[in-house]
Each structure stands twice: as structure tokens, then as C-alpha cells.
Design an enzyme around this catalytic site. Structure first.
Site, PDB file in Angstrom:
ATOM      1  N   ASP A 101       3.934   1.178  -4.683  1.00  0.00           N
ATOM      2  CA  ASP A 101       2.668   1.680  -5.214  1.00  0.00           C
ATOM      3  C   ASP A 101       2.331   1.048  -6.556  1.00  0.00           C
ATOM      4  O   ASP A 101       1.167   1.046  -6.964  1.00  0.00           O
ATOM      5  CB  ASP A 101       2.741   3.193  -5.417  1.00  0.00           C
ATOM      6  N   ASP A 140      -9.446   5.379  -2.331  1.00  0.00           N
ATOM      7  CA  ASP A 140      -9.452   5.874  -3.719  1.00  0.00           C
ATOM      8  C   ASP A 140     -10.648   5.375  -4.532  1.00  0.00           C
ATOM      9  O   ASP A 140     -10.481   4.858  -5.633  1.00  0.00           O
ATOM     10  CB  ASP A 140      -8.162   5.460  -4.431  1.00  0.00           C
TER      11      ASP A 140
END
Length: 582
Positions: free
Chosen positions: A521, A297
């Protein structure tokens, strides 16, 4: 776009030890006429109050075996509480340890090891007798005084013979086992019914500088590589590492911000990448196939989340201006790609992030720019990985991108929203073609993280939706049951996906579980911490959304801990909704 920093901890670190013990040549009653013999070393690696950690090394000195069971009896009331690299069970004082799918075969002279944590009542004597496949090994090693604190550097394993100079497999996963992280495996095995997946290989996340050396409660990089040598045996073995500590990391999120500030590129190079490279270059690890998944990411943020885009953030503008994402990735690729047995795979987002025309092409160009920065070249990129730690379905079977309903294209549905791809497999193959077109080698392979994109269970559609409208057709048939494609945090209804496997489709080197299932997460509420992790409302189940997810509900599970911490409710959800089913 997912943001995750896995960190797990056990009470004891797994250490590799030199095999010692008494050899017994015996008849193996469980293997027909095969002759069995064994040596066992049982070592207490650390001890505290009423707990202890132990490592057991088993060497087969007889005929080869396809699977093994080791048995012993405790004399002082000790109890095994959790283990790794073996399936352990205890009835009264009797303990059995059975091989896993990846370490059952032992050639003559072959060794394997497993470890566990246990409890004691003040006396913690080493068992006097061990049996391998029902036959006594004629004793264990002599008892020695256990350490009162965990060892700071475990003894090293014997070096392995390196492959021919400069040789690399076209696909490192072909013909190879993949390393099972014992820390994750122990967490999974401790869950109800978790033993069904506890032997699956997952990634080892090096998400901060301290993760390289580890600590008394967690394994460092050398610990994992030493354990990998034991799992390897006589065949090939892949170790999957996540390189994840860029300056200004995850500029578009809050749940997984990192320890390095936007300008700390020198610290990233000298205190993070250089020590990792030095360890990986150690000749003792030359026989391992080391896959690095580089900076999850990161680079696509410089396309999608900068000024001029509706999802722009000031932090991403800073990282684009200072160039430290480009420099950091280039430096990592150059240093790590110079090691003969390292295979670099760069993160290339997922279809719900980059599948649109104005995202995919520019992102491929950014990836090429990073691959040619800081002395790197595209030849140091073995491939790319997609869907890392995300939930996008591997393959949507009930509709295709070229379908239309009453003259309206599937691309015009609210779910697809003009994306070029419906799922991760088609995206991975399309992105591969684009990357080759901008100058990467035609032989590059793709990895797809399938750890959490199974979307099975009762909600999985059996066929297409009603053809009354394009939205009904797509929404009724899609496996991915998220509220919006932009939702990325602890998604309700998600399931384990395809199990890790090599060469499953054209252009795909492997399906992998890089994100360890069961690791959060991000926290569903603000939690003070010393890891630089912020609170991202996308992890809050009450959040009504933003421009990135079409102002939709977040779809996140409640009561989630900080990113990387164990989230039992998520793990149970993933097992319940697994596809293929467990």
C-alpha cells in the site's frame, strides 16, 4: 481509505501466437476410451544472457478433456524459474505443466496457452517431443531463431464473435470465469505455498499512461486482453481493469499520488482514457466481459476531506474547486460506457470512510453528479465497488448495529463511533439503496473487494466479547483486528478474505480481488522514486497517528516497499490469516 498503485514486472511479456505444429491422433491412456490428439507450439518470446521467456500454445484435436498435463524434456540443461497460466514443475531435465482450475477444459479444437521464464547455459534448443496426458504429440514446431529483445507488439489472437448488439448481462460475473493476471500469478506462485492462491483472478491496474502500452518487463492492456482471449476458451470470461489516474489523484494521501497534476484534465482525457477506450472498442475483444472499476479513492474526498471537515487537506480543496475529479470520472464513464461489452463500476469507498450519516448521503450525491458530467448518464454505470484495497471485514457475526449492552447502543462504542454499519456487506447493501434513491437504476449491482479482509488466524474471535461494557462487547468480538478503523496501510494481522465468487448475497454482483494481495500500500519510510509517490506516515509502523485514525498507532507492517511493489512479508501474513483458511 487505502491508497495503492500495483505494478508488477516479469522478465518476459506474454504473447499470443497462431497455433502451428504436427497433429497426432492417438489413444489417451489417462482418459479411458477417449481419443486424444494435440498440436503444440513452443515459442521463445525473448532471450538475454542466461535467461529466456517462452510461450506454449496447446491445441486439443481429440475428444474434450477436463484437465491436461503437458510434458517435455530439455536437452541443454535449461531450467524453468517461474511461470503463469499453468503449474510448472521440473525434475532434472523433465518438465511438467499442469492446467489451472480455469483452463483445464479443452473442447475438440480448443486451445490454451501458458508462459514461463527460464535459464539456459548458452544453448537453448526447443524441445523435440511433447506429451499431452501421457501421449506423444509427434513433435513441436520447427526451431526458429529467438529474438534477442522482447517483441514490441505480440501477434494477435483470432477475433471472437461479438455478442448481439447492445446486449449486456445483468450480472457480468454470472456464468463466467474471471481473468487470472499472469504477472500477479507468477509472483504469488514464486512465494512459499503461494501456489494455493496463484490461480485466483485479480484486477489489472492501469495506474499511469505507460501502463496502457506496457514495456519489455510488463504487460500492456492489449497483452492482457489477448491473454484473456486464450483463457476464455469457449465460455464467458470477465476481465477486471482498474481505471486509476485522475489529475491530482488521492488528494488526501501521499503514498499513491499520481503522475498528473491537478489541472491536467485534458491530458487525462486524450492520453489516458481515449487510448484505453480505443483498445477496448477493438472488435476482437467484443466477446470479453470487461469490468472497469473507476477511480479508486477519489470522489468521496470531495465530501470528507475538504474545508469544514476536521480531515480537510488543501489538495482536496483544490480538486473540489477545479471540478476535475467530477469531469474526469464523468468523461471516463461516458467513453467506456459507450462500448457494448464494458461494465462500469464506480468506487464508493468503504464503511469505515462513508458509513456515517453526514458522509453517505452527500457521497451518493457526488457520485450522481459525476455520472451526469461530461456527457455521461447514470445508465452508463452498471454498479459500484466498495472496500477496494481496504481491510474492512466482510461480515461481523458477533454483534449487530442494533445491539445494546447495559442500555448503551453498539453505535456508541469507540470502534463503531456512531457509524450506521458494522461491516462491508451491510454497507454495500445500504449504499446501494441510497444510490438508487438519488437516481441510479434499481438494477445496479455492487462488488466487494475481499482480497484482504478475512481476518482469520489465531486472533479471530469465536464469539461476542464480554457484556461488561459496550466496548468490551464489540472489541472482544470483532473480526477486524485493526487498532483503528481508519488504518489503511499494510495492516498487520490481516488475511485473505472470501475467494472471488459471483452473486454471493442480495444486491451483490460478486466478491472480487481487485487489489492483488502481496502488493504494498505504501513504503514504511521515504524512498526516492520517479513515480510521484510520496511518503505517508500511515505506512510507518512507528507513527502515532492523526485525526483520521483517532491519533492511534498506524498498525502497518515494517519494511514495506513503494506502493504497488511486491511485499513478500505481507503476502505471507495474508495467507497465514486467511478466512476461509487455505
Amino acid at each position: 481509505m487505502s491508497r495503492t498503485i500495483p505494478r508488477t514486472a516479469l522478465l518476459a511479456a506474454l504473447g499470443l501466437v497462431t497455433v502451428a505444429g504436427t497433429t497426432a491422433t492417438v489413444f489417451d491412456t489417462t482418459a479411458g476410451a477417449a481419443t486424444a490428439g494435440c498440436k503444440v507450439e513452443y515459442r521463445i518470446t525473448n532471450q538475454w544472457n542466461t535467461g529466456f521467456g517462452a510461450n506454449v500454445v496447446v491445441t486439443n484435436t481429440g475428444d474434450p478433456v477436463a484437465a491436461w498435463t503437458l510434458e517435455w524434456t530439455y536437452a541443454n540443461g535449461q531450467q524453468v524459474t517461474q511461470g503463469w497460466n499453468a503449474t510448472l514443475a521440473q525434475s532434472g531435465a523433465a518438465v511438467t505443466a499442469k492446467s489451472m482450475s480455469y483452463n483445464g477444459r479443452l473442447a475438440t479444437g480448443g486451445s490454451t496457452s501458458f508462459g514461463f521464464n527460464g535459464s539456459h547455459n548458452g544453448t537453448n534448443a526447443i524441445p523435440a517431443t511433447f506429451k499431452l496426458n501421457g501421449v506423444t504429440c509427434n513433435g513441436a514446431t520447427d526451431p526458429s531463431q529467438p529474438p534477442t529483445t522482447p517483441p514490441t507488439s505480440p501477434p494477435t489472437a483470432p477475433p471472437t464473435t461479438p455478442p448481439p448488439s447492445g446486449s449486456q448481462a445483468d450480472n457480468p460475473y454470472a456464468g463466467a470465469k474471471v481473468y487470472v493476471n499472469p504477472e500477479w500469478s507468477a509472483k504469488a506462485a514464486a512465494e512459499p505455498a503461494g501456489s494455493r492462491v496463484a490461480d485466483q483472478p485479480t484486477g489489472v491496474w492501469l495506474d499511469r499512461i505507460a501502463a496502457i502500452t506496457g514495456s519489455a518487463g510488463s504487460m500492456g492492456l492489449r497483452d492482457h486482453l489477448d491473454a484473456a482471449l486464450t483463457q476464455k476458451g469457449g465460455g464467458e470470461l470477465v476481465v477486471q481493469l482498474v481505471i486509476y489516474n485522475l489529475p491530482g489523484r488521492d488528494c488526501a494521501a501521499l503514498a499513491s499520488n499520481g503522475e498528473l497534476g491537478p489541472t491536467e484534465i485534458d491530458k487525462y482525457k486524450t492520453q489516458y482514457i481515449d487510448p484505453i477506450a480505443a483498445i477496448l472498442a477493438d472488435p476482437k475483444y467484443a466477446g470479453l466481459r470487461i469490468v472497469t472499476t473507476v477511480e479508486i479513492d477519489s470522489l468521496p474526498n470531495l465530501v470528507t476531506n475538504v474545508s469544514g471537515r476536521p480531515t480537510a487537506t488543501a489538495n482536496c480543496d483544490v480538486m473540489k474547486a477545479n471540478g476535475n475529479y467530477i469531469k474526469g470520472v464523468g468523461y471516463a464513464l461516458n467513453k467506456l460506457g459507450s462500448i457494448a461489452n464494458v461494465y462500469n463500476y464506480v468506487d464508493a469507498g468503504h464503511h469505515g470512510w462513508l458509513g456515517w450519516d453526514d458522509n453517505l448521503g452527500p457521497s451518493a450525491e457526488i457520485l450522481k453528479q459525476a455520472a451526469t458530467a461530461e456527457g455521461s448518464t447514470p445508465s452508463k454505470v452498471h454498479g459500484f465497488i466498495v472496500n477496494t484495497a481496504n481491510y474492512s471485514a466482510l461480515k461481523e457475526d458477533n454483534f449487530k448495529i442494533g445491539d445494546s449492552v447495559n442500555g448503551t447502543s453498539v453505535r456508541q462504542s469507540k470502534w463503531i463511533d456512531w457509524n450506521r454499519y458494522t461491516d462491508e456487506l451491510s454497507y454495500a447493501q445500504g449504499m446501494r439503496t441510497k444510490l438508487v434513491s438519488v437516481g441510479f437504476d434499481a438494477g445496479i449491482g455492487m462488488l466487494i473487494d475481499t482480497s484482504r479482509n478475512g481476518w482469520g488466524g489465531a486472533a479471530r474471535p469465536a464469539g461476542p466479547g464480554a457484556p461488561t461494557s459496550v466496548d468490551a462487547y464489540v472489541d472482544g468480538g470483532r473480526y477486524d483486528r485493526r487498532i483503528h478503523l481508519g488504518n489503511w496501510c499494510n495492516q498487520a494481522g490481516a488475511g485473505l478474505g472470501e475467494r472471488p465468487q459471483a452473486a454471493p448475497a442480495a444486491g451483490i454482483d460478486a466478491y472480487v480481488w481487485i487489489k492483488p494481495p502481496g502488493e504494498s500500500d505504501g513504503a514504511s519510510r521515504e524512498i526516492p522514486n520517479d513515480e510521484g509517490k510520496g511518503f505517508d506516515r500511515m505506512c510507518d509502523p512507528t507513527y502515532t497517528g492523526n485525526a483520521r485514525n483517532g491519533n492511534s498507532m498506524s498498525g502497518a507492517l515494517p519494511d514495506a516497499p513503494l506502493s504497488g511493489q511486491w511485499f513478500s512479508a505481507q503476502f505471507q501474513e495474508l495467507m497465514k490469516n486467511a478466512h476461509p483458511a487455505l
